[in-house]
Design an enzyme around this catalytic site. Structure first.
Site, mmCIF file in Angstrom:
data_model
loop_
_atom_site.group_PDB
_atom_site.id
_atom_site.type_symbol
_atom_site.label_atom_id
_atom_site.label_comp_id
_atom_site.label_asym_id
_atom_site.label_seq_id
_atom_site.Cartn_x
_atom_site.Cartn_y
_atom_site.Cartn_z
ATOM 1 N N THR A 16 0.854 -1.273 0.082
ATOM 2 C CA THR A 16 -0.097 0.057 0.017
ATOM 3 C C THR A 16 0.935 1.253 0.099
ATOM 4 N N GLY A 17 2.465 1.188 -0.056
ATOM 5 C CA GLY A 17 3.008 2.247 0.124
ATOM 6 C C GLY A 17 3.484 2.706 -1.180
ATOM 7 N N ALA A 32 7.711 -3.386 3.653
ATOM 8 C CA ALA A 32 7.072 -2.787 4.888
ATOM 9 C C ALA A 32 7.947 -2.235 5.745
ATOM 10 N N ALA A 33 7.570 -1.187 6.271
ATOM 11 C CA ALA A 33 8.201 -0.679 7.491
ATOM 12 C C ALA A 33 7.862 0.589 8.299
ATOM 13 N N SER A 79 8.786 3.692 8.139
ATOM 14 C CA SER A 79 9.841 4.287 7.256
ATOM 15 C C SER A 79 10.047 5.854 7.445
ATOM 16 N N SER A 122 18.476 0.802 3.376
ATOM 17 C CA SER A 122 18.395 2.177 2.981
ATOM 18 C C SER A 122 19.657 2.991 3.320
ATOM 19 N N GLU A 169 19.894 5.601 4.641
ATOM 20 C CA GLU A 169 19.843 6.194 5.873
ATOM 21 C C GLU A 169 20.996 5.403 6.793
ATOM 22 N N TYR A 172 15.551 4.438 13.202
ATOM 23 C CA TYR A 172 14.914 3.802 11.916
ATOM 24 C C TYR A 172 16.205 3.543 11.278
ATOM 25 N N LYS A 229 17.351 -0.374 10.247
ATOM 26 C CA LYS A 229 17.440 -0.894 8.917
ATOM 27 C C LYS A 229 18.934 -1.597 8.954
ATOM 28 N N ARG A 278 4.564 9.570 -3.182
ATOM 29 C CA ARG A 278 5.387 9.851 -2.077
ATOM 30 C C ARG A 278 4.427 10.506 -0.871
HETATM 31 P P1 NAP Z 1 5.859 3.862 2.686
HETATM 32 O O1 NAP Z 1 5.459 4.471 1.456
HETATM 33 O O2 NAP Z 1 6.001 4.346 3.947
HETATM 34 O O3 NAP Z 1 5.301 2.544 2.716
HETATM 35 C C1 NAP Z 1 5.401 1.492 4.047
HETATM 36 C C2 NAP Z 1 4.484 0.424 3.832
HETATM 37 O O4 NAP Z 1 5.002 -0.442 5.012
HETATM 38 C C3 NAP Z 1 3.157 0.830 3.738
HETATM 39 O O5 NAP Z 1 2.450 -0.120 2.794
HETATM 40 C C4 NAP Z 1 2.823 0.378 5.252
HETATM 41 O O6 NAP Z 1 1.412 0.170 5.226
HETATM 42 C C5 NAP Z 1 3.507 -0.705 5.466
HETATM 43 N N1 NAP Z 1 3.636 -1.025 6.704
HETATM 44 C C6 NAP Z 1 4.164 -0.587 7.832
HETATM 45 N N2 NAP Z 1 4.089 -1.114 8.894
HETATM 46 C C7 NAP Z 1 3.645 -2.232 8.869
HETATM 47 C C8 NAP Z 1 3.589 -3.495 9.434
HETATM 48 N N3 NAP Z 1 3.780 -3.325 10.834
HETATM 49 N N4 NAP Z 1 3.260 -4.658 8.825
HETATM 50 C C9 NAP Z 1 3.028 -4.556 7.597
HETATM 51 N N5 NAP Z 1 3.046 -3.384 6.996
HETATM 52 C C10 NAP Z 1 3.532 -2.249 7.298
HETATM 53 O O7 NAP Z 1 7.467 3.669 2.243
HETATM 54 P P2 NAP Z 1 8.166 3.581 0.746
HETATM 55 O O8 NAP Z 1 8.717 4.762 0.502
HETATM 56 O O9 NAP Z 1 7.355 3.111 -0.233
HETATM 57 O O10 NAP Z 1 9.719 2.678 1.161
HETATM 58 C C11 NAP Z 1 9.330 1.319 0.913
HETATM 59 C C12 NAP Z 1 10.335 0.496 1.890
HETATM 60 O O11 NAP Z 1 11.753 1.084 1.200
HETATM 61 C C13 NAP Z 1 10.504 0.937 3.108
HETATM 62 O O12 NAP Z 1 11.055 -0.195 3.800
HETATM 63 C C14 NAP Z 1 11.462 2.097 3.461
HETATM 64 O O13 NAP Z 1 12.051 1.928 4.640
HETATM 65 C C15 NAP Z 1 12.462 1.652 2.556
HETATM 66 N N6 NAP Z 1 13.144 2.898 1.792
HETATM 67 C C16 NAP Z 1 12.696 3.918 1.103
HETATM 68 C C17 NAP Z 1 13.338 4.865 0.562
HETATM 69 C C18 NAP Z 1 12.915 5.994 -0.185
HETATM 70 O O14 NAP Z 1 13.262 6.985 -0.233
HETATM 71 N N7 NAP Z 1 11.323 5.873 -0.245
HETATM 72 C C19 NAP Z 1 14.916 4.633 0.546
HETATM 73 C C20 NAP Z 1 15.417 3.592 1.182
HETATM 74 C C21 NAP Z 1 14.616 2.659 1.788
HETATM 75 P P3 NAP Z 1 0.264 1.247 5.513
HETATM 76 O O15 NAP Z 1 0.107 1.579 4.209
HETATM 77 O O16 NAP Z 1 -0.912 0.527 5.924
HETATM 78 O O17 NAP Z 1 0.982 2.324 6.475
HETATM 79 N N1 GDD Z 2 10.256 14.936 6.503
HETATM 80 C C1 GDD Z 2 10.610 16.185 6.664
HETATM 81 N N2 GDD Z 2 9.898 17.290 6.827
HETATM 82 N N3 GDD Z 2 11.955 16.548 6.311
HETATM 83 C C2 GDD Z 2 12.521 17.782 6.551
HETATM 84 C C3 GDD Z 2 11.525 18.851 6.826
HETATM 85 C C4 GDD Z 2 10.306 18.777 7.016
HETATM 86 O O1 GDD Z 2 9.402 19.700 7.278
HETATM 87 N N4 GDD Z 2 12.429 19.928 6.910
HETATM 88 C C5 GDD Z 2 13.611 19.509 6.551
HETATM 89 N N5 GDD Z 2 13.652 18.376 6.104
HETATM 90 C C6 GDD Z 2 14.708 17.658 6.088
HETATM 91 C C7 GDD Z 2 15.299 16.213 7.077
HETATM 92 O O2 GDD Z 2 15.629 16.919 8.209
HETATM 93 C C8 GDD Z 2 16.076 15.379 6.072
HETATM 94 O O3 GDD Z 2 17.572 15.978 6.257
HETATM 95 C C9 GDD Z 2 15.473 15.737 4.949
HETATM 96 O O4 GDD Z 2 14.754 16.936 4.708
HETATM 97 C C10 GDD Z 2 14.876 14.671 4.243
HETATM 98 O O5 GDD Z 2 13.764 14.226 5.058
HETATM 99 P P1 GDD Z 2 12.675 13.211 4.392
HETATM 100 O O6 GDD Z 2 12.241 13.515 3.275
HETATM 101 O O7 GDD Z 2 11.889 12.776 5.593
HETATM 102 O O8 GDD Z 2 13.722 11.724 4.215
HETATM 103 P P2 GDD Z 2 14.747 11.037 4.960
HETATM 104 O O9 GDD Z 2 16.069 11.112 4.170
HETATM 105 O O10 GDD Z 2 14.649 11.396 6.454
HETATM 106 O O11 GDD Z 2 14.601 9.599 5.038
HETATM 107 C C11 GDD Z 2 13.941 9.017 3.653
HETATM 108 O O12 GDD Z 2 14.830 8.564 2.860
HETATM 109 C C12 GDD Z 2 15.514 7.367 3.488
HETATM 110 C C13 GDD Z 2 16.795 6.888 2.326
HETATM 111 O O13 GDD Z 2 17.622 7.814 3.223
HETATM 112 C C14 GDD Z 2 12.865 8.181 3.862
HETATM 113 O O14 GDD Z 2 12.167 7.575 2.832
HETATM 114 C C15 GDD Z 2 13.376 6.658 4.444
HETATM 115 O O15 GDD Z 2 12.551 5.730 4.840
HETATM 116 C C16 GDD Z 2 14.354 6.165 3.719
HETATM 117 O O16 GDD Z 2 15.117 5.152 4.220
#
Ligand code: NAP
Ligand code: GDD
Length: 343
Positions: free
Chosen positions: A11-12, A84-85, A87, A132, A134, A156, A160, A191
């Site tokens: 669903t994400g 899932a995470a 996240s 990630s 991160e 987080y 990871k 997103r």
């Molecule tokens: P997202 O949009 O936050 O989606 C997270 C998904 O995990 C959602 O479907 C959520 O369900 C599900 N979930 C949360 N808690 C759960 C639980 N306890 N059991 C089962 N499902 C659960 O994240 P995304 O951006 O698509 O990222 C996908 C994965 O890649 C995550 O593991 C994230 O940490 C990792 N990742 C993301 C990025 C990025 O930049 N996007 C980068 C590196 C790694 P609900 O819809 O019900 O909340």
């Molecule tokens: N969310 C958020 N909200 N971030 C902000 C804001 C705000 O209002 N203002 C500044 N930032 C800065 C955060 O402090 C961070 O340095 C940067 O913007 C990116 O924040 P996010 O978009 O929340 O992403 P993230 O880098 O912390 O984490 C995402 O990327 C990871 C991969 O490196 C997530 O998708 C993680 O799940 C993923 O693993």
């Protein structure tokens, strides 16, 4: 063999793009969904409704190990993608134990379920772990590659790192075909709205249409390597098509700051971000990750993967998506003629 995939986190953001990709490749696709008081399926509605839904959903949760075993026994997937995470990095400081349970131990529960079922049936189940950038946190080397040591800066990030190493451990201990994609930040019109890029495009487009006055952000100086989620899910799939499981950095190899993202987004709407963005310390993090820049040479050479969307195209795509949403919102609110004209 018939390809059958199970996606956790379907669903994400990434789950929705990956489900589309696998369906297009002819897979039978199953997704794990959590029970919630609302549908929560906005990103995948086009895949689950209609006469013959292309995606089959199952209730489950990474905190419920028995449920995972039951589900994998029933579905008998050939590939499992663990997306899932909990996240959100900022939220992980407020919910550290919950984040560890789902994001770290949840990965272990899923690996255990796969090992059990694979042992019983003798059929291989390939596994993808969503690691990630991160994990690099307070970076020890720039750009970051597969061999760069981790230094996580959030609950987080620490969770990871556990998920990453337990996946490698199961590969080495039990011979599982398990790969980790170390993905740098990737975004899209789908997103989540509390991540910074979407927060910016959503607010800027609403400001443009007079639906909002200000945008409150935290640290504008942090720098990220931002790519498009649709490109990145292809890399996940490619990893599971290799004979040998391995770990890969997935990134664009280009750096931009949060300030750059603001500037470009507002500029596309003929606005100056400095007039609308205000700093709110509530959005600062107890420990910040200042810079993440990936080196995806290994994925480019071994998987033949490369990103197809650059930073300006990503910003355009997100602004366009949110402009359409803001227009709908404005219409629903029944606005003044001058605002409608601007829309
Ligand atoms: P997202 O949009 O936050 O989606 C997270 C998904 O995990 C959602 O479907 C959520 O369900 C599900 N979930 C949360 N808690 C759960 C639980 N306890 N059991 C089962 N499902 C659960 O994240 P995304 O951006 O698509 O990222 C996908 C994965 O890649 C995550 O593991 C994230 O940490 C990792 N990742 C993301 C990025 C990025 O930049 N996007 C980068 C590196 C790694 P609900 O819809 O019900 O909340
Ligand atoms: N969310 C958020 N909200 N971030 C902000 C804001 C705000 O209002 N203002 C500044 N930032 C800065 C955060 O402090 C961070 O340095 C940067 O913007 C990116 O924040 P996010 O978009 O929340 O992403 P993230 O880098 O912390 O984490 C995402 O990327 C990871 C991969 O490196 C997530 O998708 C993680 O799940 C993923 O693993």
């Amino acid at each position: 063999m018939h390809n059958r995939a199970l996606i956790t986190g379907v669903t994400g953001q990434d789950g929705s793009y990956l489900a589309e990709l696998l369906i297009a490749k002819g897979y039978e696709v199953h997704g794990l969904r959590r029970r919630s008081s609302t549908f929560g399926t906005g990103r995948i509605e086009h895949l689950i409704f209609g006469e013959s839904p292309q995606l089959q959903l199952h209730y489950g949760d990474l905190s419920d190990g028995n449920g995972l075993v039951r589900l994998i026994r029933e579905i008998r997937p050939t590939e499992v993608y663990n997306l899932a995470a909990q996240s959100h990095v900022r939220v992980s400081f407020d919910q550290p134990a919950y984040t560890a349970d789902v994001t770290a131990v949840g990965t272990l529960r899923l690996l255990e379920a796969i090992r059990d079922v694979q042992d019983d049936t003798g059929e291989q189940i390939r596994f993808y772990q969503a690691s990630s950038s991160e994990m690099y946190g307070k970076v020890l080397e720039t750009p970051q590659k597969e061999t760069t040591p981790f230094y996580p800066r959030s609950p987080y990030g620490v969770a990871k790192v556990y998920g990453h190493w337990i996946t490698i451990n199961y590969r080495e201990s039990y011979g599982l075909h398990a790969s980790c994609g170390i993905l740098f930040n990737h975004e899209s019109p789908r997103r989540g709205e509390t991540f910074v890029t979407r927060k910016i495009t959503r607010a800027a487009t609403r400001i443009k249409l007079g639906l909002q006055k200000k945008l409150h952000l935290g640290n504008l100086d942090s720098q990220r390597d931002w790519g498009f989620a649709g490109d990145y899910v292809e890399a996940m799939w490619l990893m599971l098509q290799q004979d040998k499981a391995d770990d890969y950095v997935i990134a664009t190899n280009e750096l931009s700051s949060v300030r750059d993202f603001c500037e470009q987004t507002f500029a596309r709407l003929d606005l100056d971000y400095r007039e609308f963005v205000e700093i709110d310390p509530r959005y600062y993090r107890p420990a910040e990750v200042d810079l993440l820049l990936g080196d995806s040479t290994k994925a480019r050479t071994r998987l033949g993967w490369r990103p197809r969307t650059n930073f300006p195209q990503l910003v355009d795509m997100m602004v366009e998506g949110d402009l359409a949403l803001a227009r709908q919102e404005a219409l629903i609110q029944g606005l003044t003629p001058s605002v409608r004209k601007a829309a």
